[in-house]
Structure formats: structure tokens, C-alpha cells
Design a protein around this motif. Structure first.
Motif, PDB file in Angstrom:
ATOM      1  N   VAL A 147       0.828  -1.206   0.000  1.00 24.32           N
ATOM      2  CA  VAL A 147       0.000   0.000   0.000  1.00 24.32           C
ATOM      3  C   VAL A 147       0.865   1.259   0.000  1.00 24.32           C
ATOM      4  CG1 VAL A 147      -1.695   1.319   1.323  1.00 24.32           C
ATOM      5  CG2 VAL A 147      -1.944  -1.150   1.095  1.00 24.32           C
ATOM      6  N   VAL A 148       1.908   1.276   0.830  1.00 26.10           N
ATOM      7  CA  VAL A 148       2.776   2.451   0.901  1.00 26.10           C
ATOM      8  C   VAL A 148       3.512   2.653  -0.420  1.00 26.10           C
ATOM      9  CG1 VAL A 148       4.664   3.540   2.168  1.00 26.10           C
ATOM     10  CG2 VAL A 148       3.033   2.110   3.385  1.00 26.10           C
ATOM     11  N   ALA A 149       3.947   1.569  -1.057  1.00 26.81           N
ATOM     12  CA  ALA A 149       4.604   1.681  -2.361  1.00 26.81           C
ATOM     13  C   ALA A 149       3.644   2.226  -3.406  1.00 26.81           C
ATOM     14  CB  ALA A 149       5.139   0.319  -2.793  1.00 26.81           C
ATOM     15  N   THR A 150       2.387   1.785  -3.373  1.00 24.84           N
ATOM     16  CA  THR A 150       1.397   2.282  -4.321  1.00 24.84           C
ATOM     17  C   THR A 150       1.145   3.773  -4.119  1.00 24.84           C
ATOM     18  OG1 THR A 150       0.334   0.118  -4.405  1.00 24.84           O
ATOM     19  CG2 THR A 150      -0.945   1.990  -5.198  1.00 24.84           C
ATOM     20  N   VAL A 151       1.036   4.193  -2.856  1.00 22.12           N
ATOM     21  CA  VAL A 151       0.838   5.616  -2.566  1.00 22.12           C
ATOM     22  C   VAL A 151       2.028   6.425  -3.078  1.00 22.12           C
ATOM     23  CG1 VAL A 151       0.662   7.316  -0.707  1.00 22.12           C
ATOM     24  CG2 VAL A 151      -0.675   5.216  -0.597  1.00 22.12           C
ATOM     25  N   GLY A 152       3.251   5.922  -2.862  1.00 27.48           N
ATOM     26  CA  GLY A 152       4.432   6.617  -3.361  1.00 27.48           C
ATOM     27  C   GLY A 152       4.455   6.704  -4.876  1.00 27.48           C
ATOM     28  N   GLY A 153       4.099   5.614  -5.558  1.00 32.24           N
ATOM     29  CA  GLY A 153       4.055   5.629  -7.018  1.00 32.24           C
ATOM     30  C   GLY A 153       3.003   6.576  -7.550  1.00 32.24           C
ATOM     31  N   LEU A 154       1.815   6.588  -6.928  1.00 25.30           N
ATOM     32  CA  LEU A 154       0.747   7.501  -7.353  1.00 25.30           C
ATOM     33  C   LEU A 154       1.151   8.950  -7.149  1.00 25.30           C
ATOM     34  CD1 LEU A 154      -2.427   5.646  -6.005  1.00 25.30           C
ATOM     35  CD2 LEU A 154      -1.930   6.171  -8.400  1.00 25.30           C
ATOM     36  N   ALA A 155       1.789   9.244  -6.019  1.00 26.50           N
ATOM     37  CA  ALA A 155       2.215  10.618  -5.749  1.00 26.50           C
ATOM     38  C   ALA A 155       3.249  11.078  -6.783  1.00 26.50           C
ATOM     39  CB  ALA A 155       2.788  10.720  -4.336  1.00 26.50           C
ATOM     40  N   ALA A 156       4.197  10.192  -7.108  1.00 25.84           N
ATOM     41  CA  ALA A 156       5.209  10.547  -8.100  1.00 25.84           C
ATOM     42  C   ALA A 156       4.579  10.748  -9.472  1.00 25.84           C
ATOM     43  CB  ALA A 156       6.279   9.455  -8.162  1.00 25.84           C
ATOM     44  N   ALA A 157       3.656   9.863  -9.858  1.00 28.30           N
ATOM     45  CA  ALA A 157       2.990  10.000 -11.159  1.00 28.30           C
ATOM     46  C   ALA A 157       2.170  11.280 -11.232  1.00 28.30           C
ATOM     47  CB  ALA A 157       2.100   8.785 -11.410  1.00 28.30           C
ATOM     48  N   ALA A 158       1.460  11.613 -10.144  1.00 28.40           N
ATOM     49  CA  ALA A 158       0.661  12.837 -10.131  1.00 28.40           C
ATOM     50  C   ALA A 158       1.556  14.071 -10.251  1.00 28.40           C
ATOM     51  CB  ALA A 158      -0.162  12.903  -8.841  1.00 28.40           C
ATOM     52  N   LEU A 159       2.711  14.033  -9.575  1.00 33.54           N
ATOM     53  CA  LEU A 159       3.642  15.162  -9.645  1.00 33.54           C
ATOM     54  C   LEU A 159       4.189  15.336 -11.058  1.00 33.54           C
ATOM     55  CD1 LEU A 159       5.228  17.354  -8.161  1.00 33.54           C
ATOM     56  CD2 LEU A 159       6.958  15.623  -7.611  1.00 33.54           C
ATOM     57  N   VAL A 160       4.614  14.239 -11.674  1.00 36.95           N
ATOM     58  CA  VAL A 160       5.162  14.312 -13.037  1.00 36.95           C
ATOM     59  C   VAL A 160       4.085  14.777 -14.018  1.00 36.95           C
ATOM     60  CG1 VAL A 160       6.104  12.944 -14.944  1.00 36.95           C
ATOM     61  CG2 VAL A 160       6.936  12.585 -12.617  1.00 36.95           C
ATOM     62  N   TYR A 161       2.891  14.223 -13.896  1.00 37.09           N
ATOM     63  CA  TYR A 161       1.800  14.586 -14.805  1.00 37.09           C
ATOM     64  C   TYR A 161       1.433  16.057 -14.634  1.00 37.09           C
ATOM     65  CZ  TYR A 161      -2.516  13.963 -17.485  1.00 37.09           C
ATOM     66  OH  TYR A 161      -3.505  14.052 -18.429  1.00 37.09           O
ATOM     67  N   GLY A 162       1.354  16.509 -13.384  1.00 34.64           N
ATOM     68  CA  GLY A 162       0.992  17.901 -13.137  1.00 34.64           C
ATOM     69  C   GLY A 162       2.032  18.869 -13.658  1.00 34.64           C
ATOM     70  N   LEU A 163       3.299  18.581 -13.419  1.00 35.83           N
ATOM     71  CA  LEU A 163       4.360  19.470 -13.895  1.00 35.83           C
ATOM     72  C   LEU A 163       4.505  19.441 -15.414  1.00 35.83           C
ATOM     73  CD1 LEU A 163       7.122  18.757 -11.205  1.00 35.83           C
ATOM     74  CD2 LEU A 163       5.661  20.779 -11.384  1.00 35.83           C
ATOM     75  N   SER A 164       4.063  18.355 -16.050  1.00 36.25           N
ATOM     76  CA  SER A 164       4.193  18.223 -17.510  1.00 36.25           C
ATOM     77  C   SER A 164       3.040  18.878 -18.260  1.00 36.25           C
ATOM     78  CB  SER A 164       4.265  16.738 -17.901  1.00 36.25           C
ATOM     79  OG  SER A 164       5.305  16.085 -17.232  1.00 36.25           O
ATOM     80  N   TRP A 165       1.978  19.224 -17.544  1.00 40.99           N
ATOM     81  CA  TRP A 165       0.770  19.701 -18.225  1.00 40.99           C
ATOM     82  C   TRP A 165       0.940  21.147 -18.689  1.00 40.99           C
ATOM     83  CZ3 TRP A 165      -3.452  17.444 -20.063  1.00 40.99           C
ATOM     84  CH2 TRP A 165      -4.514  18.260 -20.460  1.00 40.99           C
ATOM     85  N   ARG A 166       0.838  21.363 -19.987  1.00 36.54           N
ATOM     86  CA  ARG A 166       0.830  22.702 -20.576  1.00 36.54           C
ATOM     87  C   ARG A 166      -0.228  22.731 -21.671  1.00 36.54           C
ATOM     88  NH1 ARG A 166       3.689  22.970 -16.904  1.00 36.54           N
ATOM     89  NH2 ARG A 166       5.693  24.011 -16.623  1.00 36.54           N
ATOM     90  N   GLY A 167      -1.497  22.617 -21.254  1.00 32.68           N
ATOM     91  CA  GLY A 167      -2.560  22.486 -22.245  1.00 32.68           C
ATOM     92  C   GLY A 167      -2.549  21.123 -22.907  1.00 32.68           C
ATOM     93  N   GLY A 168      -1.843  20.212 -22.326  1.00 30.13           N
ATOM     94  CA  GLY A 168      -1.664  18.865 -22.861  1.00 30.13           C
ATOM     95  C   GLY A 168      -0.350  18.320 -22.333  1.00 30.13           C
TER      96      GLY A 168
END
Length: 357
Positions: A147-168
Motif C-alpha cells: 500500500v505504501v509503495a502504491t501511494v508513493g508511485g501515485l504521488a510521483a505519477a501525479a507530480l510528473v503529470y501535473g508538472l508536464s501539463w501545458r494544455g496537454g
């Protein structure tokens, strides 16, 4: 728009409820061949070891005809490890195929996008701060490493996705940001190790190299549950994945809900990667190499999902057998996959640089 303008893999296929599966004879042949290869390597992996067992002995024991000695060796010592190898390979191969197809970039794998590092940081936190094991500590750590590994992976993915978003999401932007997030999470993991007690740091360091040594059924079941839930969801996204290769505007015009589709794909890849990391540590480059091998074998424009998962299982099992039998001592499987995968990554980067020149 006429369906005649769509790629062949989008126009032709089999649909079972929400599952859309492209139909190509070569893809089906390669998938079945990979399934046979997994069965053969799985059996050979159980037979390999210090005790002299043949494949016939393994098959006889698995079907209930073995002696007490072979039953102990097969069921207690080797079967959990082989099953873990299959599950880790399936999870990583499928996760790599999803992320590479979603981003339209062969470099965009969980290893590079920060998902593996996020899951690793979460798992190391569970080991160092919570005492390790599948039942650790209090609060969030009390749910255990998966569970902790999944939370860490989700947090990292959300951070990368959010920082990568520029109208796409641009495929190269997401790779560059993923590399930065991976480096930052690596620093966090190092910080946890430096401030850990010696026994905890030793256990976490051994786990971080990626190894199937000492795995048990407790490590296998979370991956089996994740595959049972995520695999149908991933296959349901097969047709949208094919359509989105043609661009966002074209996909929207055909009614693809892009944001929901992307969230499902990312969540599926994160859960699969996190389960594999929680069981065996970060087994590097499997998610990168397996989809590309499957794509070349199948002759498709994008990695076929089922074939990529099965190729991942073959890669992990073969690497584990080689690490146990052909190497002095017992080499962790993650080191061997890194030795195989790193040169392929360098070759692919060189090839892309030449193509862009």
C-alpha cells in the motif's frame, strides 16, 4: 470521419463488453508463443538449482506424483520464487507497454517517469520508519509495503503529470520532468537510508537492488490481485490507446474521453509497478525493454499489451535463472536486468538522436 481512415489495428478487432482487443494473426501467434515460452522458462526455473531436478521431475511433482523430497524443494523453496518472477515480469511488462503507448514515446517507462522511484521511496520508508515487512508500523505504514509503495508511485505519477501539463502532455516534456523527479526521489531514499538504523538500512539496501531471493507467497498474492483487477481495465483501453496514437484532436473527434482515458492508463501502470516494486524491489529496465521486444516481434506500431506482459515475464525468469545458475554466488536479478537494459537504452537514445538530426 470514415472508419476507413483509421489504422488497421483500430478498425479490426474483437469486442467483449468493454474490452476492445485488436485482431492480427501475427500478434496472436506471438502472444501464444510468449505464453509457451513463459511456461517453459517457469518450469526450467523451478528445476534449476543445487538440487538435481529435471523438468520431468518438476512436472511430475506439480501434478502430484513427486516424492516428499521433491515436493519440499518444488513447493516450499522454488515455486514461490518462480511465481513471483512471473508476476513481477507481467506487472512491469504491462506497465511499460501502457506508459510507452500513452506517451507515444519508447523512453517513457515507469523507471524513467518517476513511478518506480516513488514506489521505492514509499517502500523504503515502510522498511526504515515502520520496521519492514508486510505489516509495519502505525498509520499509513501500518498497511504494509504494497500500500505504501502504491501511494508513493501515485504521488510521483501525479507530480510528473501535473508538472508536464501545458494544455496537454508532451511526450518529451514528461520524460525530462520524470528524470528530474526520479533524481529527487532518489535523494529522498538516500536520506532515509542515511538516517536509518544499521539493520534497517542493510535490509532496505539489499531490497533496492531488486531481487527475488527470499520471496514468499505473501509477496505474490498482492501482484496476482492487482493483475486480476488491472489487466481487464488495461485491455479495455486497448482501442482508445490505438486511436490516441493519431493525436489528441483526432481522438476527441472520435469521442475518446482523453482525460479519463489517461487517468485510467496512468493509474493502472502505477498500481502494477508499485506491486512489483513492493515484492521484489526495483527490477530495472524490464518495463523499458519488454514492450519494445514485443513490438518488434509482433511487427506493430505500438507495444501489444498481452505480449508485452508475457515478454516481461520471460525476461525476469531468464534473468533470475542466469543470476542463480550461471553467476558466481547469487546475483540479484535487478542487477542483471540493468546490465541488459542499460546498453539498449543507450542504443535507443543514439538512434533517436540520429533520426532527429
Amino acid at each position: 470521419m470514415s472508419t476507413s481512415t483509421l489504422p488497421a489495428e483500430v478498425r479490426t478487432g474483437v469486442r467483449i463488453g468493454p474490452l476492445g482487443l485488436p485482431w492480427r494473426a501475427r500478434v496472436l501467434t506471438v502472444t501464444l508463443a510468449c505464453l509457451v515460452a513463459v511456461a517453459l522458462v517457469f518450469t526450467a526455473g523451478i528445476a534449476a538449482g543445487s538440487a538435481n531436478l529435471t523438468i520431468v521431475d518438476v512436472v511430475r511433482t506439480l501434478t502430484g506424483g513427486g516424492t516428499k523430497a521433491t515436493e519440499f524443494i518444488v513447493f516450499e523453496l522454488r515455486l514461490p520464487r518462480a511465481a513471483a518472477g512471473v508476476a513481477v515480469g507481467l506487472c512491469l511488462g504491462l506497465a511499460g507497454a501502457l506508459t510507452q503507448t500513452f506517451s507515444r514515446n519508447p523512453l517513457a517507462t515507469p523507471d524513467i517517469l518517476g513511478v518506480t522511484s516513488g514506489a521505492s521511496a514509499g517502500a523504503v520508508a515502510a522498511i526504515v520508519l515502520g520496521g519492514g515487512g508486510y505489516s509495519v508500523g502505525a498509520s499509513l505504514l501500518g498497511f504494509g509495503i504494497p500500500v505504501v509503495a502504491t501511494v508513493g508511485g501515485l504521488a510521483a505519477a501525479a507530480l510528473v503529470y501535473g508538472l508536464s501539463w501545458r494544455g496537454g502532455v508532451d511526450s518529451y516534456r514528461i520524460v525530462l520532468i520524470g528524470i528530474g523527479v526520479t533524481a529527487s526521489l532518489g535523494g529522498l531514499t538516500s536520506y532515509l537510508l542515511v538516517h536509518a538504523q544499521l539493520t534497517q538500512a542493510t535490509a532496505a539496501t539489499q531490497w533496492l537492488v531488486g531481487s527475488l531471493s527470499g520471496v514468499s507467497w505473501a509477496s505474490v498474492w498482492p501482484m496476482a490481485v492487482a493483475l486480476a483487477v488491472v489487466l481487464p481495465l488495461a485491455l479495455a483501453q486497448s482501442a482508445p490507446l490505438g486511436i490516441t496514437q493519431l493525436g489528441d484532436e483526432f481522438s476527441r473527434s472520435l469521442g475518446v474521453a482523453l482525460q479519463r482515458h489517461r487517468l485510467v492508463v496512468i493509474a493502472a501502470a502505477v498500481v502494477l509497478t508499485s506491486m512489483a516494486v513492493s515484492a521484489a524491489g526495483p527490477v530495472e529496465f524490464v518495463a523499458f525493454v519488454a514492450p519494445q521486444l514485443a513490438r518488434r516481434l509482433a511487427g506493430t506500431a505500438r507495444p501489444p499489451l498481452l505480449a508485452s506482459a508475457l515478454v516481461g515475464a520471460v525476461v525476469v525468469l531468464v534473468a533470475d535463472v542466469i543470476a542463480r545458475v550461471a553467476m558466481p554466488g547469487e546475483l540479484p536479478v535487478g542487477i542483471l536486468t540493468a546490465i541488459i537494459g542499460a546498453p539498449y537504452l543507450i542504443w535507443l537514445l543514439t538512434r533517436h538522436k540520429e533520426a532527429m538530426a
